[in-house]
Design an enzyme around this catalytic site. Structure first.
Site, PDB file in Angstrom:
ATOM      1  N   HIS A 267     -46.542  24.878  -5.162  1.00  0.00           N
ATOM      2  CA  HIS A 267     -46.499  25.885  -6.228  1.00  0.00           C
ATOM      3  C   HIS A 267     -45.315  26.844  -6.007  1.00  0.00           C
ATOM      4  O   HIS A 267     -44.478  27.033  -6.895  1.00  0.00           O
ATOM      5  CB  HIS A 267     -47.822  26.662  -6.236  1.00  0.00           C
ATOM      6  CG  HIS A 267     -47.906  27.718  -7.289  1.00  0.00           C
ATOM      7  ND1 HIS A 267     -48.541  27.522  -8.492  1.00  0.00           N
ATOM      8  CD2 HIS A 267     -47.411  28.981  -7.338  1.00  0.00           C
ATOM      9  CE1 HIS A 267     -48.431  28.619  -9.229  1.00  0.00           C
ATOM     10  NE2 HIS A 267     -47.752  29.528  -8.556  1.00  0.00           N
ATOM     11  N   GLU A 268     -45.248  27.406  -4.811  1.00  0.00           N
ATOM     12  CA  GLU A 268     -44.165  28.364  -4.536  1.00  0.00           C
ATOM     13  C   GLU A 268     -42.798  27.665  -4.574  1.00  0.00           C
ATOM     14  O   GLU A 268     -41.808  28.245  -5.027  1.00  0.00           O
ATOM     15  CB  GLU A 268     -44.379  29.078  -3.201  1.00  0.00           C
ATOM     16  CG  GLU A 268     -45.676  29.896  -3.111  1.00  0.00           C
ATOM     17  CD  GLU A 268     -45.901  30.859  -4.279  1.00  0.00           C
ATOM     18  OE1 GLU A 268     -44.919  31.334  -4.878  1.00  0.00           O
ATOM     19  OE2 GLU A 268     -47.081  31.131  -4.600  1.00  0.00           O
ATOM     20  N   HIS A 271     -41.583  27.529  -8.059  1.00  0.00           N
ATOM     21  CA  HIS A 271     -40.880  28.783  -8.383  1.00  0.00           C
ATOM     22  C   HIS A 271     -39.494  28.758  -7.727  1.00  0.00           C
ATOM     23  O   HIS A 271     -38.510  29.195  -8.308  1.00  0.00           O
ATOM     24  CB  HIS A 271     -41.655  29.989  -7.835  1.00  0.00           C
ATOM     25  CG  HIS A 271     -42.901  30.334  -8.594  1.00  0.00           C
ATOM     26  ND1 HIS A 271     -42.901  30.611  -9.939  1.00  0.00           N
ATOM     27  CD2 HIS A 271     -44.195  30.480  -8.195  1.00  0.00           C
ATOM     28  CE1 HIS A 271     -44.143  30.914 -10.335  1.00  0.00           C
ATOM     29  NE2 HIS A 271     -44.945  30.836  -9.299  1.00  0.00           N
ATOM     30  N   GLU A 305     -44.099  30.385 -14.249  1.00  0.00           N
ATOM     31  CA  GLU A 305     -45.349  29.723 -13.855  1.00  0.00           C
ATOM     32  C   GLU A 305     -45.373  28.267 -14.340  1.00  0.00           C
ATOM     33  O   GLU A 305     -46.017  27.420 -13.728  1.00  0.00           O
ATOM     34  CB  GLU A 305     -46.520  30.538 -14.414  1.00  0.00           C
ATOM     35  CG  GLU A 305     -47.836  30.342 -13.706  1.00  0.00           C
ATOM     36  CD  GLU A 305     -47.872  30.798 -12.244  1.00  0.00           C
ATOM     37  OE1 GLU A 305     -46.921  31.429 -11.751  1.00  0.00           O
ATOM     38  OE2 GLU A 305     -48.883  30.483 -11.597  1.00  0.00           O
TER      39      GLU A 305
HETATM   40 ZN    ZN Z   1     -47.048  31.317  -9.413  1.00  0.00          ZN
END
Ligand code: ZN
Length: 511
Positions: A267-268, A271, A305
């Protein structure tokens, strides 16, 4: 020299961005390696810097230059520059519209309300938090009034604009309502009539060092560049696009639940690849000419996101990913893991549960948690929901959505920190991210029909290349809605996310 004012404008913005990157570095250091004895001095450093940055962002000279560029035919005739100036105007107006006294009060009451929230959640005592929430909603309403209600919108939209520029609650509601209804039916059907996957692969014990090594292997495969980024450990994982050529990720490890760290890291890193793909660095490796301006800045929280959720859920929780990742993970995770097949791990990564806590929710129920909060905060700002009625309203809506009674407010309306320090209008960006991700992945699949075969071989370049071209390199050139239309040919809708969840989860649960 027709673009003189534009050049001076960009260099002022770049100085502010450089100061801001120093502030972020201090913040990153505080979360990772700073000894606790440094807290007081760090607070002084950070607040001095915050003041300097605010001075730059609201300076009269900046305002004059923006106005001059709005009048300059050379600038306005260049679509990129014109877009850049449009976004700088937006930021400048926002930064100068709030009276200093209100900003201070929000920060002051917010930090006390946050303490009150912590104690109230621990004691499961909504009454103790109620007056603080009342204050924060009141202050947020004042903040929204200073910004002004946007065209065709409502007070809540002005707050949401800080996180998702140009979004309108009524448009979001039109997408969320069918999503909520259909997801509630899907979750009920899966859990009442389906066969839950074996949880075994989730519970394999994996030492932290092995998880970390495997996490690095996965993010490199995604295309996260470790020469311009790094991965550290913190209590709350985050990604910081610190400066050109310097993107920092953090994660946390639980040796009896490796998926927590793995999906947190993916997830990170999602980003992170966005931050690395923004045009902040020139071909010569120096900060680019647009660094510090909106053209090198991420579009919105929802779009950010979409990048993290895309990698986490649409890649990481796919069968194709585990076909590649399972034999790789075997080399790190040992015999307890080896006995499972790629399909076992894929299925275990897609368990659906009726949980009360948003941050622990699975891919299907997560959006229900978010939509609940969106509806309630919108009603509180509109004055349609009295703060004292929040717990009852929360619990009854929760029961309608997930079919279970909320046992107490600690697992209900007191669970999230956001409202206590005035983050109102932030929640919908989580589900917007999932919606954008789903729509983007349908477009990626259309362009690359053999996407799954490629991912199963470890080739994830189609995802990265598409995202670079249609999202990362554009910065804030277009609004999020325009970006979505241009990239996918359609306005944002609930259908792609529903197709994705229905298709995958019905397969996993056999219904
Ligand atoms: Zn996030």
């Amino acid at each position: 020299m027709p673009n003189d004012v534009y050049t001076e404008l960009c260099s002022l913005k770049r100085e502010a961005a450089t100061l801001s990157s120093v502030a972020h570095l201090l913040g990153w250091d505080q979360e990772t390696y700073m000894p606790s004895g440094g807290t007081a001095a760090r607070a002084e450093q950070s607040s001095l810097l915050a003041g300097l940055i605010h001075e730059r962002e609201t300076s009269a000279r900046l305002g004059e230059l923006i106005a001059a560029c709005e009048e300059d035919a050379g600038v306005q005739g260049d679509p990129e520059k014109a877009a850049n100036v449009r976004e700088m105007r937006r930021d400048y107006d926002k930064a100068t519209k709030l009276p200093g006294e209100l900003v201070k009060e929000l920060a002051n009451v917010g930090s006390r309300a946050q303490d009150a929230w912590k104690a109230a959640r621990k004691a499961n005592d909504f009454k103790a938090f109620e007056p603080w929430l009342e204050k924060m909603v009141g202050l947020s309403r004042r903040k929204a009034e200073c910004y002004g209600v946007p065209d065709g919108g409502e007070l809540y939209d002005a707050l949401m604009d800080d996180y998702e520029a140009d979004a309108r609650a009524k448009d979001i509601e039109a997408v969320f309502t069918p999503l909520r209804e259909k997801l509630s039916v899907l979750v009920k059907d899966l859990l009442d009539n389906g066969t839950a996957p074996d949880m075994g692969p989730r519970k394999v014990h994996v030492p932290e060092a092995q998880q970390h090594a495997f996490g690095l292997r996965v993010i490199e495969q995604m295309g996260f560049d470790l020469k311009t980024g790094r991965l550290d450990t913190t209590t709350h994982p985050f990604c910081e696009g610190l400066a050109p050529g310097d993107t920092r990720l953090t994660t946390r490890y639980d040796e009896d639940y490796f998926m927590g760290a793995l999906y947190g890291t993916m997830h990170e890193a999602g980003h992170g690849v966005y931050e690395q793909g923004l045009p902040k660095v020139g071909d010569d490796g120096e900060p680019s000419a647009v660094y510090g301006t909106p053209l090198a800045d991420s579009r919105s929280l929802g779009i950010h996101e979409s990048q993290s959720r895309g990698w986490e859920n649409f890649v990481g929780r796919s069968r194709a990913f585990w076909e590649w990742a399972k034999p790789v993970a075997d080399g790190y995770f040992g015999d307890g893991f080896k006995k499972y097949s790629a399909d076992d791990v894929f299925r275990a990564a897609n368990v659906v549960e009726r949980s009360y806590i948003r941050v622990e929710a699975d891919e299907a129920t997560y959006n229900l948690h978010v939509m609940l909060r969106f509806g309630l905060e919108r009603a509180m700002i509109a004055g349609d929901l009295a703060i004292k009625d929040l717990p009852g309203e929360w619990n009854s809506r929760f029961k309608d959505m997930l079919g279970v009674e909320v046992p107490d407010d600690a697992r209900g309306c007191l669970q999230d920190v956001h409202w206590s320090f005035g983050l109102i209008g932030y929640f919908p960006t989580y589900t917007l991210g999932n919606l954008y991700a789903a729509q983007f992945f349908e477009a990626i699949r259309e362009e690359t029909p053999d996407l799954d075969d490629r991912i199963a071989k470890g080739d994830m370049s189609a995802v990265l290349d598409w995202s670079r071209k249609h999202v990362h390199l554009l910065g804030r050139r277009y609004t999020a809605a325009e970006m979505c239309e241009k990239a996918t040919g359609k306005a944002l809708s609930a259908e792609p996310l529903l197709r994705h969840l229905e298709g995958k989860l019905r397969g996993v649960y056999g219904v």
